[in-house]
Write a protein that holds these residues in place. Structure first.
Motif, PDB file in Angstrom:
ATOM      1  N   VAL A   6       0.832  -1.202   0.000  1.00 31.28           N
ATOM      2  CA  VAL A   6       0.000   0.000   0.000  1.00 31.28           C
ATOM      3  C   VAL A   6       0.868   1.253   0.000  1.00 31.28           C
ATOM      4  O   VAL A   6       2.054   1.205   0.300  1.00 31.28           O
ATOM      5  CB  VAL A   6      -0.950   0.037   1.227  1.00 31.28           C
ATOM      6  N   GLY A 114      -7.956  -0.396   1.080  1.00 29.84           N
ATOM      7  CA  GLY A 114      -7.421   0.738   1.821  1.00 29.84           C
ATOM      8  C   GLY A 114      -8.515   1.448   2.579  1.00 29.84           C
ATOM      9  O   GLY A 114      -9.489   0.841   2.996  1.00 29.84           O
ATOM     10  N   ILE A 139      -4.910   5.308   3.162  1.00 31.41           N
ATOM     11  CA  ILE A 139      -4.202   4.136   2.682  1.00 31.41           C
ATOM     12  C   ILE A 139      -4.829   3.721   1.357  1.00 31.41           C
ATOM     13  O   ILE A 139      -6.056   3.621   1.266  1.00 31.41           O
ATOM     14  CB  ILE A 139      -4.308   2.979   3.712  1.00 31.41           C
ATOM     15  N   ARG A 140      -3.986   3.483   0.376  1.00 30.37           N
ATOM     16  CA  ARG A 140      -4.519   2.957  -0.889  1.00 30.37           C
ATOM     17  C   ARG A 140      -3.593   1.865  -1.399  1.00 30.37           C
ATOM     18  O   ARG A 140      -2.392   1.880  -1.152  1.00 30.37           O
ATOM     19  CB  ARG A 140      -4.721   4.055  -1.920  1.00 30.37           C
ATOM     20  N   GLU A 141      -4.198   0.946  -2.109  1.00 33.57           N
ATOM     21  CA  GLU A 141      -3.444  -0.155  -2.667  1.00 33.57           C
ATOM     22  C   GLU A 141      -2.375   0.362  -3.621  1.00 33.57           C
ATOM     23  O   GLU A 141      -2.631   1.272  -4.404  1.00 33.57           O
ATOM     24  CB  GLU A 141      -4.419  -1.072  -3.411  1.00 33.57           C
ATOM     25  N   SER A 142      -1.191  -0.210  -3.520  1.00 35.52           N
ATOM     26  CA  SER A 142      -0.093   0.191  -4.390  1.00 35.52           C
ATOM     27  C   SER A 142      -0.309  -0.378  -5.786  1.00 35.52           C
ATOM     28  O   SER A 142      -0.879  -1.453  -5.951  1.00 35.52           O
ATOM     29  CB  SER A 142       1.235  -0.338  -3.821  1.00 35.52           C
TER      30      SER A 142
END
Length: 144
Positions: A6, A114, A139-142
């Motif tokens: 993330v 996220g 938070i966000r997914e990478s």
């Protein structure tokens, strides 16, 4: 158990009596895992910007509480639970202090992709109020 890479956006603000708020922003790569019981753990490495380079920060979110654990150059555990004061030991290279955290507001909306974690709280060191703080973590997914 689900584990993902993330990108973590942290914005923190501390207010000390008689001073303007001190804000810090950080963008870091890390991991987020969700266990079978629904607990979410977010982990990332601190940087020179925060003054805690060499420290791993981990947030564990479950139910109505969030536990912030730092290990490395700084060792501490802070528990955030609305309306409850939690005391812990904060270990630095210069010595250990007792830290009381009283959570005024706590909200989180986290899922597999996220989400957001927010808190407002006061910090007392050796039982003397030193600051009013808040943070917002996105938070966000990478994409990697």
């Amino acid at each position: 158990m689900i584990e993902k890479n993330v990108v973590i956006f942290v914005r923190g603000e501390q207010t000390y009596d008689g001073a303007d708020p001190d804000a810090t922003e950080l963008i870091s790569e890390g991991t987020m895992s969700i266990d079978d019981g629904g607990a979410v753990t977010v982990t990332y490495q601190e940087t020179e910007l925060t003054g805690m380079e060499g420290t791993t920060t981990r947030f564990t979110i479950q139910g109505d509480s969030v536990v912030l654990t730092r290990t490395g150059s700084v060792n501490s555990q802070m528990v955030f639970q609305k309306g409850v004061r939690h005391s812990s030991l904060y270990e630095t290279p210069y010595g250990a202090l007792t830290v009381d955290v009283s959570t005024l507001r706590l909200a989180h909306r986290l899922g597999e992709r996220g989400g957001v974690l927010e808190a407002a709280y006061t910090v007392a060191v050796e039982h003397q109020l030193v600051s009013r703080n808040q943070f917002k973590i996105r938070i966000r997914e990478s994409m990697r």
